[in-house]
Design a protein around this motif. Sequence first.
Motif, PDB file in Angstrom:
ATOM      1  N   HIS A  77       1.553  -8.379   5.159  1.00  0.00           N
ATOM      2  CA  HIS A  77       2.308  -9.081   6.205  1.00  0.00           C
ATOM      3  C   HIS A  77       3.809  -8.978   5.937  1.00  0.00           C
ATOM      4  N   LEU A  78       4.201  -9.161   4.677  1.00  0.00           N
ATOM      5  CA  LEU A  78       5.621  -9.086   4.329  1.00  0.00           C
ATOM      6  C   LEU A  78       6.178  -7.685   4.563  1.00  0.00           C
ATOM      7  N   HIS A  79       5.420  -6.656   4.208  1.00  0.00           N
ATOM      8  CA  HIS A  79       5.896  -5.289   4.416  1.00  0.00           C
ATOM      9  C   HIS A  79       6.017  -4.968   5.906  1.00  0.00           C
ATOM     10  N   GLN A 124       6.217   6.617 -12.435  1.00  0.00           N
ATOM     11  CA  GLN A 124       5.484   7.133 -11.282  1.00  0.00           C
ATOM     12  C   GLN A 124       5.877   6.447  -9.970  1.00  0.00           C
ATOM     13  N   LEU A 125       6.833   5.543 -10.044  1.00  0.00           N
ATOM     14  CA  LEU A 125       7.226   4.824  -8.834  1.00  0.00           C
ATOM     15  C   LEU A 125       7.999   5.727  -7.876  1.00  0.00           C
ATOM     16  N   GLN A 257       9.004   1.452  -1.503  1.00  0.00           N
ATOM     17  CA  GLN A 257       9.355   0.575  -0.391  1.00  0.00           C
ATOM     18  C   GLN A 257       9.357  -0.888  -0.827  1.00  0.00           C
ATOM     19  N   GLY A 258       8.400  -1.255  -1.679  1.00  0.00           N
ATOM     20  CA  GLY A 258       8.367  -2.620  -2.180  1.00  0.00           C
ATOM     21  C   GLY A 258       9.551  -2.934  -3.076  1.00  0.00           C
ATOM     22  N   PHE A 259       9.997  -1.948  -3.852  1.00  0.00           N
ATOM     23  CA  PHE A 259      11.161  -2.134  -4.717  1.00  0.00           C
ATOM     24  C   PHE A 259      12.407  -2.383  -3.875  1.00  0.00           C
TER      25      PHE A 259
END
Length: 277
Positions: A77-79, A124-125, A257-259
């Motif tokens: 939901h947040l993304h 690996q990010l 994307q989360g970072f």
Amino acid sequence: MREQTIAMYCFLDDLLTRTRPVWARPADPRRRLSDAEVLTTALVAARYFGGNLVLGRHYMQQPWGMKLLDKSGFTRHLHRLSETLLGLFATFGQALKALHTEARYVIDSFPVAVCHNVRIGCNQLLGREAYRGRCASKRSGFYGFKVQIVATTDGIPVDFYVHAGSEADSTGLRHLAPDLPEGSVRYADAGCTDYGWEDLFAEASGNRQQTARKGNRARPHAPHETFLLQHFRKTIETTFSQLTARFPKQIHAVTAQGFVLKIALFIFVHPLEQVGL
């Protein structure tokens, strides 16, 4: 903390209501959390828990009675609201620009490393050489992102852009919308030197960009312009210190994307706190 949480929720809910387009579909009545609740939880986590969304969810569930939502459902939901979050910050930034009657702004960048240099090989990010950058002020390399910040001379961020660490400051500068009040002055360091872009910025927006010059550069500044540039640019270093103090020792994320989303949350809560929310 309680008052600030209520203020942030009310602010976000009102802002979402006012910026919602008339053609947008109504929210699904079956969903457990509203957009304002999700964004408030994420901002509370960034402000008080070092970006830890699990702790933010637990805090919002216990005293506030927010409905329980599993970790993966909340993260999805947040993304989905990442673009909404950036749009809300842009709207908030426009309001801050209108209130900043001095019309002087400072632009600069700071690095955000994904990992220590010795761990780049096993990271690996990101996995791309484009994220290898160098911080001139610290005289060291890093692996991660650069964050371009436009702030008022009071140290309040009003715009930002996140890009790969290898990109030059002048490249990132072009992605920032020159949306400043007419007659504004924007101060930048020597890394943003681009005479063509300065001319285009002045012609398109009616504003000026004062960029620090080295001794052998063309278009040298008058002594009073150099003094003003050095004076107002001191505030951006204080802003960066306050911003990076919010960051945990290591930002936890499983995707790039989360970072970047967590970086945006840390930047968003900074002006909210400065204006008293």
